[in-house]
Design a protein around this motif. Sequence first.
Motif, short mmCIF file in Angstrom:
data_model
loop_
_atom_site.label_atom_id
_atom_site.label_comp_id
_atom_site.label_asym_id
_atom_site.label_seq_id
_atom_site.Cartn_x
_atom_site.Cartn_y
_atom_site.Cartn_z
N GLN A 101 0.84 -1.20 0.00
CA GLN A 101 0.00 0.00 0.00
C GLN A 101 0.88 1.25 0.00
O GLN A 101 1.86 1.34 0.74
N GLN A 102 0.50 2.22 -0.84
CA GLN A 102 1.25 3.46 -0.97
C GLN A 102 0.62 4.55 -0.09
O GLN A 102 -0.49 4.40 0.41
N ALA A 103 1.33 5.65 0.03
CA ALA A 103 0.88 6.74 0.91
C ALA A 103 -0.50 7.26 0.51
O ALA A 103 -1.29 7.68 1.36
N ASP A 104 -0.80 7.24 -0.80
CA ASP A 104 -2.10 7.78 -1.25
C ASP A 104 -3.21 6.73 -1.16
O ASP A 104 -4.33 6.97 -1.61
N GLY A 105 -2.90 5.58 -0.56
CA GLY A 105 -3.92 4.55 -0.39
C GLY A 105 -3.94 3.52 -1.50
O GLY A 105 -4.57 2.47 -1.37
N SER A 106 -3.26 3.81 -2.61
CA SER A 106 -3.23 2.89 -3.74
C SER A 106 -2.36 1.68 -3.42
O SER A 106 -1.69 1.64 -2.40
N PHE A 107 -2.39 0.72 -4.33
CA PHE A 107 -1.55 -0.47 -4.18
C PHE A 107 -0.71 -0.67 -5.44
O PHE A 107 -1.21 -0.47 -6.55
N VAL A 108 0.53 -1.10 -5.23
CA VAL A 108 1.31 -1.59 -6.35
C VAL A 108 1.12 -3.11 -6.39
O VAL A 108 0.77 -3.73 -5.39
N PHE A 119 -5.13 -3.65 -8.52
CA PHE A 119 -4.40 -4.12 -7.35
C PHE A 119 -5.10 -3.71 -6.06
O PHE A 119 -4.96 -4.39 -5.04
N SER A 120 -5.84 -2.61 -6.10
CA SER A 120 -6.65 -2.24 -4.93
C SER A 120 -7.66 -3.35 -4.65
O SER A 120 -7.85 -3.76 -3.51
N TYR A 121 -8.29 -3.82 -5.72
CA TYR A 121 -9.25 -4.92 -5.55
C TYR A 121 -8.55 -6.17 -5.03
O TYR A 121 -9.03 -6.81 -4.08
N CYS A 122 -7.43 -6.53 -5.64
CA CYS A 122 -6.71 -7.74 -5.21
C CYS A 122 -6.38 -7.66 -3.73
O CYS A 122 -6.52 -8.64 -3.00
N ALA A 123 -5.92 -6.50 -3.29
CA ALA A 123 -5.51 -6.34 -1.89
C ALA A 123 -6.72 -6.49 -0.96
O ALA A 123 -6.69 -7.27 0.01
N VAL A 172 -15.64 -1.13 -8.05
CA VAL A 172 -16.91 -1.27 -7.34
C VAL A 172 -16.80 -2.39 -6.29
O VAL A 172 -17.24 -2.22 -5.15
N ALA A 173 -16.17 -3.50 -6.66
CA ALA A 173 -16.02 -4.59 -5.69
C ALA A 173 -15.10 -4.15 -4.55
O ALA A 173 -15.35 -4.47 -3.38
N ALA A 174 -14.05 -3.40 -4.88
CA ALA A 174 -13.14 -2.91 -3.84
C ALA A 174 -13.90 -1.98 -2.89
O ALA A 174 -13.75 -2.07 -1.66
N LEU A 175 -14.71 -1.10 -3.46
CA LEU A 175 -15.46 -0.17 -2.62
C LEU A 175 -16.50 -0.92 -1.77
O LEU A 175 -16.73 -0.57 -0.61
N ALA A 176 -17.09 -1.96 -2.36
CA ALA A 176 -18.06 -2.75 -1.59
C ALA A 176 -17.38 -3.41 -0.39
O ALA A 176 -17.88 -3.36 0.73
N ILE A 177 -16.20 -3.99 -0.62
CA ILE A 177 -15.48 -4.65 0.47
C ILE A 177 -15.03 -3.61 1.50
O ILE A 177 -15.12 -3.83 2.71
N GLY A 178 -14.59 -2.44 1.01
CA GLY A 178 -14.05 -1.42 1.90
C GLY A 178 -15.10 -0.53 2.54
O GLY A 178 -14.76 0.40 3.25
N GLY A 179 -16.37 -0.80 2.25
CA GLY A 179 -17.43 0.02 2.84
C GLY A 179 -17.52 1.41 2.23
O GLY A 179 -17.94 2.36 2.89
#
Lengths: 314, 304
Positions: A101-108, A119-123, A172-179
């Motif tokens: 996870q990067q400082a801006d919340g993203s993922f590599v 990668f956000s979804y994968c994480a 959308v799936a990432a947002l669903a998981i992350g609330g």
Amino acid sequence: MGCYVNRNEFEYWVTEHLRMSGVYWAVAGLAGLDALDQLPSAPLLEFVDKCYDAQIGGYAGNVGHDVHLLYTLSAVQIAAIYDELDRIDADAVAAYVASLQQADGSFVGDKWGEVDTRFSYCALCTLALLGRLDAIDVDAAVAFVASCRNFDGGFGAVPGAESHAGQVFCCVAALAIGGGMAHVDQDLLGWWLAERQVPIGGLNGRPEKLPDVCYSWWILSATSILDRTHWMDAGKLRDYILSCQDWETGGIADRPGDWVDVFHTFFGIAGLALLGCGGLTLIDPVYALPEAVVLRLGLPRLFSVPPPLAINIE
Amino acid sequence: MAEYTPFGDRAEWADVEPVLQDDGPNPVVRIAYTPQFSAHSSSPQKSSISTPNYTCWHFRRACIDALEADLQAELAFTADVARESPKCYQVWYHRQAIVERAGSADAELAFTAEILAEDAKNYHAWSHRQWSIKTFDLWDHEDEYVESLLDLDVRNNSAWNEKFFVWTSGGTAQPADLAASLQAHIDATIARIRRAPNNEAAWNFLYGILEHAIAHGAEGAAPAAATTAASIADLADSYIASAPLRAFLVRAYTMLLEPDADRLAAASQLAANLATSLDTLRAKYWNFRIAQIDEQIAALPSAA
């Protein structure tokens, strides 16, 4: 599974780096057909184990390759399908995912790799399956995905990048998981996704592009999470997917008459189930796992599917 | 691969002193070396059979850093691979990493334009281009480039997205700049719409810039939106089969402009036309919108 066992075929070697995902697509596809017993699980799970790098805490796409978030998710999904999550060192994998996870919340995607909402979804999905979402800053992850939302309601790979139905699924799936579903304009995005249906019934991934069966999964997953699948013509889409099936091999291609592969076969099967076609096991569109697996893991059901279509798939 | 000759056995490599691999006791990236997979210059060979292999690209960058290799040569190599496999994620990320090391994106606009000339919707080329523009402040001529693409294919959604990206993120994205250029963008977009009235991409762009200008407080944006909607409504009779034209008006009347009884009634009629005739594939969506509009009408102060 032809690509897994036939080492004399060109496809075996050009897909070598993503064998883990190939196994996942095949296993999930069989689960969708309620036919998991068609493959012996032991060699597959052994393969998954061999792709694990204990020093890093992640899984590679194949034995001897470097670990990557894409294949780490596939490995966890395969283990989940077989009720073998005990094989996974959840602490180590959670620490690995958190390290990306990067400082801006993203993922590599790996130690050196690029940023992408895939990668956000994968994480988020990997950690949710392991019950370890606390390992990352979920709010920051959600904020980054939200920053990739575009003026048309869709989402891209990074901020400013064009909306793309595959990325929409991931976001959308990432947002669903992350609330973070409050960041989605559900009506606007639901309409943009419905607009992806072209007159012959199939779905494209971006405006003015050709339809492809893979979007049956990406788009129907997203519309299931948004509860907007009913805005499309389900019967026409079902007929399109069925027209892409090859009657000799049974596999499904991207378009009618093209060569089939395990990737499109899984997406076709999963898409048909999300449309409400009977006789298929529903693949949960958030976690991309059979519904029963998600239930067994005690994870919430974050989607809805339309009432069954009149004609079942035999 | 049957005729593979190890580099150490090749005449052209005879004067190269091999350096044995030493990853130390705790290698960050553990690589299962095969006899072939043993030096920087062997990685393009491997790349040629498996360009999407993350491992070999990592290895290549590690070699470049360790050898302080010629970055311009590496860019040329990367360009060749991207030309051959333009949809491979890894080659584009690799190129980005090399451009970062080189500290200059001078070649990137021309290079991505070359790839986009082959496939104008290549997602990776566009992402790389946007990254280059953002990182190295190369906004100046991007709108001209986008216009040239739209001249070739007015339905290119990637180009419309880029146009929006430039307008909203570039050096002229302050509210005053938005206000100054809004009308020109509206006029140019409507001119393109007249040539292809069913082009979803252009309609999304038109709605997007109006919504963005209003949301960012650009002066005169709301009246411009009202004028635009009125001129689109005037076009409706000329383009009787255009579903997106009617979809645009439904959105404008119900969400972009101040909703009044006349606008909502017109929106309802347009949505009915879409549901029953022009866009029956999405009839259920339009019926949903009609019900929504009914609620909006019922909530109008005069309806109480």
